[in-house]
Design an enzyme around this catalytic site. Structure first.
Site, PDB file in Angstrom:
ATOM      1  N   SER A 106       0.850  -1.185   0.000  1.00  0.00           N
ATOM      2  CA  SER A 106       0.000   0.000   0.000  1.00  0.00           C
ATOM      3  C   SER A 106       0.878   1.224   0.000  1.00  0.00           C
ATOM      4  O   SER A 106       2.032   1.193   0.454  1.00  0.00           O
ATOM      5  CB  SER A 106      -0.881   0.007   1.244  1.00  0.00           C
ATOM      6  OG  SER A 106      -1.441   1.294   1.423  1.00  0.00           O
ATOM      7  N   TYR A 137      -2.139   0.035  10.482  1.00  0.00           N
ATOM      8  CA  TYR A 137      -2.235  -0.624   9.172  1.00  0.00           C
ATOM      9  C   TYR A 137      -0.980  -0.330   8.349  1.00  0.00           C
ATOM     10  O   TYR A 137      -0.354  -1.221   7.774  1.00  0.00           O
ATOM     11  CB  TYR A 137      -3.491  -0.105   8.457  1.00  0.00           C
ATOM     12  CG  TYR A 137      -3.600  -0.500   7.002  1.00  0.00           C
ATOM     13  CD1 TYR A 137      -4.061  -1.756   6.645  1.00  0.00           C
ATOM     14  CD2 TYR A 137      -3.257   0.409   5.990  1.00  0.00           C
ATOM     15  CE1 TYR A 137      -4.173  -2.112   5.305  1.00  0.00           C
ATOM     16  CE2 TYR A 137      -3.360   0.058   4.656  1.00  0.00           C
ATOM     17  CZ  TYR A 137      -3.815  -1.200   4.320  1.00  0.00           C
ATOM     18  OH  TYR A 137      -3.920  -1.555   3.013  1.00  0.00           O
TER      19      TYR A 137
END
Lengths: 251, 469
Positions: free
Chosen positions: A144, A157
């Site tokens: 990501s 995260y």
């Protein structure tokens, strides 16, 4: 085997209900992919996804796979590879967590890390070794943009993806020259069920766009793919912004 | 042949009898098009025994023979298994200079044969656009040349061959048998070809007498090829596929024959001398996209304009007539990192409409093909998976990085299969497996023979895995 354009004939998806993974599978089935393995926790969603891909013409199997149970990965994934060559593994599982809640609940935070990082480490190593033995195949890992720099709003995260990102880079180097190809995909904000209800970031993208970028990356045998591509430049700049300033940015 | 195939006793290793086989190395392998690399253990046997030992020791992922790596796609690579580099078996055993035959190892190149045979007044019966192919590869791909309409494919000139089969035994295979017909064009999947006896073509000189003419469009080209081919042993047309509109399919036709001795006038050197030209090699790292539409368009325009409207009897050396690209080592690098695919198909006579539609589509798509070659095939060949059949064959080189190329070529495949044509497996890197059976009707026999001859699947290649051969 892959064709001249890097399109796989067989695909193993870890995280078989992921929107990005399924968009990728649909795209690849429209080209050459004929066999798809969907690995995930047994659920109606997983069966529905398999049924949908079957409807598109692929021979689809589901297997029970739990990222949180690394001890089982070798046996479960080994069985898939024993059935025949896998041309591409798409490691797509991951949880976003709830940052505000997870900061108050360390156990929940640890579960995000265990899923996104620990589970990925063991399953990617198993798949990497199998691809090496085959002498061919791609391991595509969904990282990501959040892995690039810690952000106040999602650093639990983000840090798990950062671990995964670094691990994948190293694995790519370790497997270089063995015939196995490792490709790291760094999407920005993707409109999926995982991000439903969240405020959108700039340069938001779709699972279909990520799928298209993955197909292009396979053709080019890329090592890192940003989606959208402009993020590569944006992040190259943001990486050098001083923390005191970065922290105040509305990201 | 070593007779003791029994398992070795668990004693300390006995001293090696004679020199040990060269150890293999694991390395990435691609075809000439440089797409889809896979890694294999490369072994280079120097004797038939070493080859047999290597075949017996192949292991679960099998093995495949490889020559000089000129197959464009994945025919001579074997992911995770063994690749037998046959160029170490390169002896010419016997030349019958009266009868015109040669017995040689499979690893001998056509280049080497020409060097040795031309001074004796003999030429290889069939040569493709490169001399850098081995005799074994020529049989396994059942190659064709510009003389197919007269001479057929390579295997038609093979009198006998020695084949190392999956059991490690060596069998002599002669034409007219199922094993021969499965091996000719069988892409190395019936076994490792060790030697071949090849019938040669007598020539008086190492010169060609070449006629060149231009065709203004595709109709003109087909008419000229149909009318004139029977008068020449060699015939080929280069098409400008970037030309559109009224000049779609404009082309330069080149026909040639071996020049007889009395045709040589002036100081042309020794008449049977084999001379080649060698330009600098292409650099190792070139960017993608050098051969874009502009560059290829410019080249095509010049090439077409430069060709004479009509010229006859021009003397050309064998190397420049047959193998112009051999002068540039590693020319495949000019396509950059992504490599390129060659698309070659054949459609039968009577299917000119399909050919026309394909040419129109390629022209309309402005797909920059630097090399586009059209020729007429003669009678089909007996090999079960041999490519040639009576009809028109068109070959295109296209950069693999071109967006949407895969889907585009799939639509051409549909057209080809619909016209009962086929694509050439030695060049393929991307065919949809479902179309294979329609293109090669004798595929079931081939599969059955392989199952019987090689039940454990010792011989396997990436091509075989991809298409389920």
């Amino acid at each position: 085997m892959k064709d001249a354009f890097g399109t796989p004939q067989s695909l193993l998806i870890l995280g078989g209900t992921s929107d990005i993974a399924l968009a990728t599978a649909r795209r690849l089935i429209a080209r050459r992919t004929r066999t798809v393995w969907l690995a995930g926790r047994p659920s109606q969603d997983l069966e529905n996804a398999a049924g949908h891909l079957r409807g598109l013409g692929a021979e689809t199997h589901t297997i029970s796979f739990d990222a949180l149970d690394p001890e089982s990965h070798e046996a479960i994934l080994g069985k898939v590879f024993a059935e025949g060559d896998i041309d591409m593994v798409l490691l797509a599982f991951g949880v976003l967590g709830d940052q505000a809640n997870d900061e108050r609940d360390p156990v929940a935070a640890a579960r995000v890390a265990q899923t996104n990082y620990t589970g990925a480490v063991s399953s990617a190593l198993v798949c990497g070794r199998a691809l090496q033995a085959q002498g061919h195949g791609s391991l595509v890992v969904l990282s990501s943009v959040a892995a690039e720099r810690a952000r106040r709003s999602n650093f639990i995260y983000g840090s798990s993806k950062a671990g995964l990102d670094t691990f994948t880079q190293g694995l790519g180097d370790a497997l270089h020259g063995t015939g196995a190809h490792v490709m790291l995909v760094r999407p920005g904000f993707v409109r999926t069920s995982m991000t439903a209800g969240l405020p959108e970031s700039p340069l938001a993208t779709t699972p279909e766009a990520v799928a298209a970028a993955i197909e292009l990356g396979l053709r080019r045998r890329s090592e890192t793919v940003w989606v959208p591509g402009a993020l590569r430049l944006v992040m190259a700049a943001l990486r050098h912004v001083p923390r005191a300033v970065f922290r105040r940015l509305p990201l | 042949m070593p007779a003791d195939a029994a398992p070795a006793p668990p004693a300390p290793a006995p001293p090696a009898p004679g020199p040990a086989a060269a150890p293999g190395r694991t390395a990435p392998v691609t075809g000439w098009g440089r797409t889809a690399p896979t890694t294999a253990l490369l072994l280079r046997p120097r004797t038939y025994d070493e080859a047999a030992t290597a075949v017996r020791a192949c292991g679960a992922r099998g093995g495949i023979a490889r020559g000089l790596g000129r197959a464009y796609g994945d025919a001579a690579q074997n992911a995770g298994g063994t690749v037998l580099d046959m160029t170490g078996l390169d002896r010419i055993h016997a030349i019958d200079a009266d009868g015109g035959t040669v017995l040689c190892d499979a690893g001998v190149s056509l280049h080497r044969l020409m060097e040795v045979l031309l001074p004796l007044g003999w030429f290889v019966p069939v040569t493709p656009g490169t001399r850098q192919v081995t005799v074994g590869g020529a049989v396994a791909a059942d190659i064709h040349g510009k003389n197919h309409h007269v001479s057929g494919s390579f295997a038609r000139h093979v009198l006998s061959l020695d084949l190392l089969t999956a059991d490690g035994e060596i069998r002599t295979v002669v034409p007219g048998t199922p094993l021969f017909d499965a091996t000719a064009g069988g892409m190395g999947l019936t076994g490792v070809i060790l030697t071949a006896t090849v019938r040669l073509l007598p020539v008086e000189t190492s010169w060609m007498s070449v006629d060149t003419e231009r065709a203004r469009d595709l109709d003109d080209l087909l008419a000229r090829l149909t009318a004139g081919d029977r008068h020449h042993r060699y015939s080929v047309a280069w098409i400008d596929l970037l030309a559109r509109g009224a000049s779609t399919g404009r082309a330069v036709l080149t026909r040639g024959d071996h020049a007889p001795l009395e045709a040589l006038r002036g100081p042309l050197g020794r008449p049977l001398e084999f001379r080649t030209r060698r330009l600098p090699a292409a650099p190792a790292h070139l960017p993608d996209g050098l051969l874009g539409r502009t560059a290829v368009g410019l080249f095509n325009e010049l090439w077409y304009r430069r060709a004479p409207r009509s010229r006859t009897g021009e003397p050309q050396r064998i190397s420049s007539f047959f193998h112009p690209l051999d002068g540039v080592p590693h020319w495949n690098r000019i396509y950059g990192r992504s490599g390129f695919v060659q698309y070659q198909f054949v459609v039968g006579y009577g299917q000119e409409e399909a050919l026309r539609r394909i040419v129109d589509r390629v022209s309309a798509r402005r797909c920059a093909s630097f090399l586009a070659v059209l020729k007429r095939f003669g009678e089909g060949d007996p090999g079960w998976l041999s490519f040639p059949m009576p009809g028109w064959t068109l070959a295109l080189d296209i950069p693999a990085g071109l967006p949407g190329l895969g889907a585009f070529l799939d639509t051409l495949d549909e057209e080809v299969a619909g016209a009962a044509g086929r694509v050439y497996l030695a060049k393929d890197a991307r065919l949809r497996p479902e179309l294979l059976a329609a293109m090669y009707p004798r595929l079931p026999e081939f599969r059955a023979l392989r199952r019987e001859l090689d039940p454990a699947g010792v011989f396997v290649s990436d091509l075989a895995r991809r298409l389920g051969l």
